[in-house]
Design an enzyme around this catalytic site. Structure first.
Site, PDB file in Angstrom:
ATOM      1  N   TYR A  17     -41.493  93.917 -60.377  1.00  0.00           N
ATOM      2  CA  TYR A  17     -42.931  93.724 -60.168  1.00  0.00           C
ATOM      3  C   TYR A  17     -43.739  95.016 -60.257  1.00  0.00           C
ATOM      4  O   TYR A  17     -44.939  95.016 -60.004  1.00  0.00           O
ATOM      5  CB  TYR A  17     -43.195  93.044 -58.812  1.00  0.00           C
ATOM      6  CG  TYR A  17     -42.509  93.694 -57.626  1.00  0.00           C
ATOM      7  CD1 TYR A  17     -43.077  94.762 -56.942  1.00  0.00           C
ATOM      8  CD2 TYR A  17     -41.291  93.201 -57.161  1.00  0.00           C
ATOM      9  CE1 TYR A  17     -42.454  95.339 -55.855  1.00  0.00           C
ATOM     10  CE2 TYR A  17     -40.652  93.764 -56.063  1.00  0.00           C
ATOM     11  CZ  TYR A  17     -41.229  94.831 -55.418  1.00  0.00           C
ATOM     12  OH  TYR A  17     -40.604  95.401 -54.336  1.00  0.00           O
ATOM     13  N   HIS A  20     -38.003  97.650 -51.567  1.00  0.00           N
ATOM     14  CA  HIS A  20     -38.306  97.145 -50.224  1.00  0.00           C
ATOM     15  C   HIS A  20     -37.072  97.149 -49.344  1.00  0.00           C
ATOM     16  O   HIS A  20     -37.126  97.461 -48.153  1.00  0.00           O
ATOM     17  CB  HIS A  20     -38.873  95.725 -50.320  1.00  0.00           C
ATOM     18  CG  HIS A  20     -39.049  95.063 -48.984  1.00  0.00           C
ATOM     19  ND1 HIS A  20     -40.066  95.405 -48.122  1.00  0.00           N
ATOM     20  CD2 HIS A  20     -38.335  94.098 -48.367  1.00  0.00           C
ATOM     21  CE1 HIS A  20     -39.977  94.673 -47.029  1.00  0.00           C
ATOM     22  NE2 HIS A  20     -38.929  93.881 -47.142  1.00  0.00           N
ATOM     23  N   ARG A  72     -44.907 103.172 -51.404  1.00  0.00           N
ATOM     24  CA  ARG A  72     -43.495 102.889 -51.125  1.00  0.00           C
ATOM     25  C   ARG A  72     -42.663 103.371 -52.301  1.00  0.00           C
ATOM     26  O   ARG A  72     -42.591 102.726 -53.335  1.00  0.00           O
ATOM     27  CB  ARG A  72     -43.284 101.384 -50.892  1.00  0.00           C
ATOM     28  CG  ARG A  72     -41.966 101.073 -50.162  1.00  0.00           C
ATOM     29  CD  ARG A  72     -41.684  99.584 -50.151  1.00  0.00           C
ATOM     30  NE  ARG A  72     -41.248  99.134 -51.461  1.00  0.00           N
ATOM     31  CZ  ARG A  72     -41.506  97.937 -51.962  1.00  0.00           C
ATOM     32  NH1 ARG A  72     -42.230  97.066 -51.292  1.00  0.00           N
ATOM     33  NH2 ARG A  72     -41.054  97.597 -53.167  1.00  0.00           N
TER      34      ARG A  72
END
Length: 316
Positions: free
Chosen positions: A205, A196, A192
């Protein structure tokens, strides 16, 4: 994802999640339709009842996206079994992410498809993160594909950033599913590249170095571009022209969508019951009376009138 869609037949039944815009577009759902859906206007096939990017099209044979994770996976199992019972030469396909593979619906769906010997393809986009949860915190096994033998089905892992490999894997999986009447689990390994969502800051993170390394060494768009340039069918000028043209078209479609009126308010009460029950009729009448009594408190003019509305699903 576009390569996987190219390997399917148009009559194959498709169930998607949130990241399959390319699948829709390959099957004929255009950018203007996407824009109408995102604004929920009178041309939206879902009549403004869904969240943005929750597309669906009967013409494209793609079921509407459902917000809850993994609910589409058992639907694909049932659709595949129905196709088998009807004797049709088609498969049902479910797209989902590695996070959805941790849901109970995933396990139930694969077990049903395997025991019913249904021609279903389960396409998992393993991009390394379920929002902020990395895969090493999601499971201890060897990815998602290692679960296939436990359900008695075939599985294949493919480089999800190699469009030719994905096309070949899905083509062979579809052929196997139809010839043997059995489901196939496909795990496409990818990453990714962005956050998000617009409300997510993924640097909380994961490191910037991790993201830059992927973009430099394994970006699927870059890999495809370099491959096509090597064949002599693509160059930087064509790339720049395409991006400019697509950007203009995107802005044009969004501009067109935002100026349209919304579906009639009465559509709140339609498309569930063939004969509308009395309590919904009462609610509809109560709403009409309320709006008539307080016209200045609601933007009634933003909604098209019933007599001027043509259902976009049946428009000639």
């Amino acid at each position: 994802l576009i390569a996987s869609a190219a390997a399917l037949d148009h009559d194959d039944v498709v169930y998607t999640q949130y990241r399959e815009a390319g699948v829709y577009m390959w099957r004929g759902y255009n950018l203007q339709q996407m824009s109408h859906q995102c604004y929920g206007n009178l041309y939206d096939l879902g009549k403004g009842r869904q969240m943005p990017i929750h597309y669906g099209s009967r013409e494209c044979n793609v079921h509407t996206v459902s917000s809850p994770l993994a609910t589409q996976i058992p639907h694909a199992s049932g659709a595949a079994y129905a196709l088998k019972m009807e004797g049709k030469p088609n498969v049902a396909v479910a797209y989902f992410g590695d996070g959805a593979a941790s849901e109970g619906d995933f396990h139930a769906a694969l077990n049903f498809a395997a025991t019913l010997e249904a021609p279903a393809l389960f396409f998992c986009r393993n991009n390394g993160y379920a929002i902020s949860t990395p895969t090493h915190e999601q499971y201890r096994g060897d990815g998602i594909v290692s679960r296939a033998p436990g359900y008695g089905m075939h599985g294949v892992r493919v480089d999800g950033n190699d469009f030719l490999a994905v096309y070949e894997a899905v083509s062979e999986a579809r052929k196997l599913a139809l010839e043997k009447n059995m489901p196939v689990l496909i795990e496409a390994m990818t990453y990714r590249g962005g956050h998000h969502s617009t409300s997510d800051d993924s640097t909380a993170y994961r490191s910037n170095e991790e993201m830059k390394d992927w973009d430099l060494n394994d970006n699927p768009v870059t890999r495809a571009r370099l491959y096509l340039e090597g064949l002599g069918v693509w160059d930087s000028d064509k790339e720049a022209e395409m991006q400019t043209r697509y950007r203009k078209n995107c802005i044009k479609c969004l501009t067109e969508a935002v100026k349209q009126k919304l579906p009639p308010i009465s559509q709140i009460f339609t498309d569930v019951y063939d004969d509308v029950p009395w309590h919904l009729q009462e609610q509809h009448e109560s709403l009409k009376q309320h709006l008539e009594a307080h016209p200045k408190d609601y933007p009634i003019g933003d909604y098209v009138k019933d007599e001027d509305y043509i259902d976009p699903r049946y428009e000639p």
